[in-house]
Design an enzyme around this catalytic site. Sequence first.
Site: not given
Length: 394
Positions: A127, A208, A210, A243
């Site tokens: 990202w 991470d 997400a 999300k």
Amino acid sequence: MLNALRKQPEDKILALMQAYKSDPRTDKIDLGVGVYKDASGKTPIMRAIKAAEQKLWQEEITKSYVALAGDQEFTTVMSNLVLGNAVAPQNVAAAGTPGGTGAVRLAFELARMANPDLKVFVSDPTWPNHISILRYLDIETQPYRYFDDATCGVDFDGMMADLEAARAGDLVLLHGCCHNPTGANLNLTQWQAVIDLLNRTGAVPMIDIAYQGFGDGLDEDAAATRLVAANCPEVLIAASCSKNFGIYRERTGILMAVAQDAGLRAVAQDNLNSLNRLTYSFPPDHGARLVSMVLKDDALRADWQAELEEVRTGMLALRQQLADELRRLSGSDRFGFLAQHRGMFSRLGVGPDLVERLRADHGIYMIGDSRMNIAGLNAQTVPVLAQAIIEAGA
């Protein structure tokens, strides 16, 4: 003072958003922005969130501050959602943050407090904001191989070879599931090999996560994170609610610091509290409160999980439809990887010239490295995209 400032580098995703908005074509397709969209192109409010919000509106009696680490109920339910029973609660320090981005930023700050000479190993690609934050913080980064453009899968041998250079005190950033931007994930056997390598070198994993619930299911998507937490001495985990709860603008995230030595929890929690205080004093509470309400209410949780499952299976269906259509048009299975990738994103593995042809000739917008948002499609636009990809020369 202000005349000494310099214009910052343009964010490629935000620039693509603006270009898409300025395009007058009515048949254009936006596959660039990292936001979930339903078949009508909207980002809906989830049913359970809407119900919790109505209940909160009736019951909330104050807007006063909560705590430096945020509401403890939120950190507890989110720790349970991500970690399950992988580690005992007394081994987890946690703090609410403004979104997953806030959690990532806080994790880097915490790691640098522990090691001023911090080096962070980051997948290539990752990202983009990971790199931007690290550069702003002036933290040394070291890329490791991850995506194989030839197979559009994980270059696991290259990854492992590069991570051999990690040392004690270094941080190795890993995507818990639904790798952004490639959609290519490690399997659990590969995850165990990474764990063994990190334990041998002394490097600390940072995960991470997400997109929990967007890939193979809530527990399945958390399996790798739980495996790491249960088998590494320490791990930092940045999680986002944007999300899977659809609360992008509420900026709801959490940073967890997990240690096998429960005696380290108090000092870790103290430092998380301090970092929150120094950065924004108190994290936002509205989204965190909604998440807590949904996860603690059996009916709301069941409805949330049902809707999340609809989102997940819908994206899998779009992946399969696109792979099938490209197989039909190309006469080969070279795009079969699209059905194997998970999450919102996939990387086609084509060059920027072809991406530009898709934009100029067909009004199809994706990031220059060929990352596309599967959730930007629907059953009607999949054949359009497939035809455009073939006509562009893929």
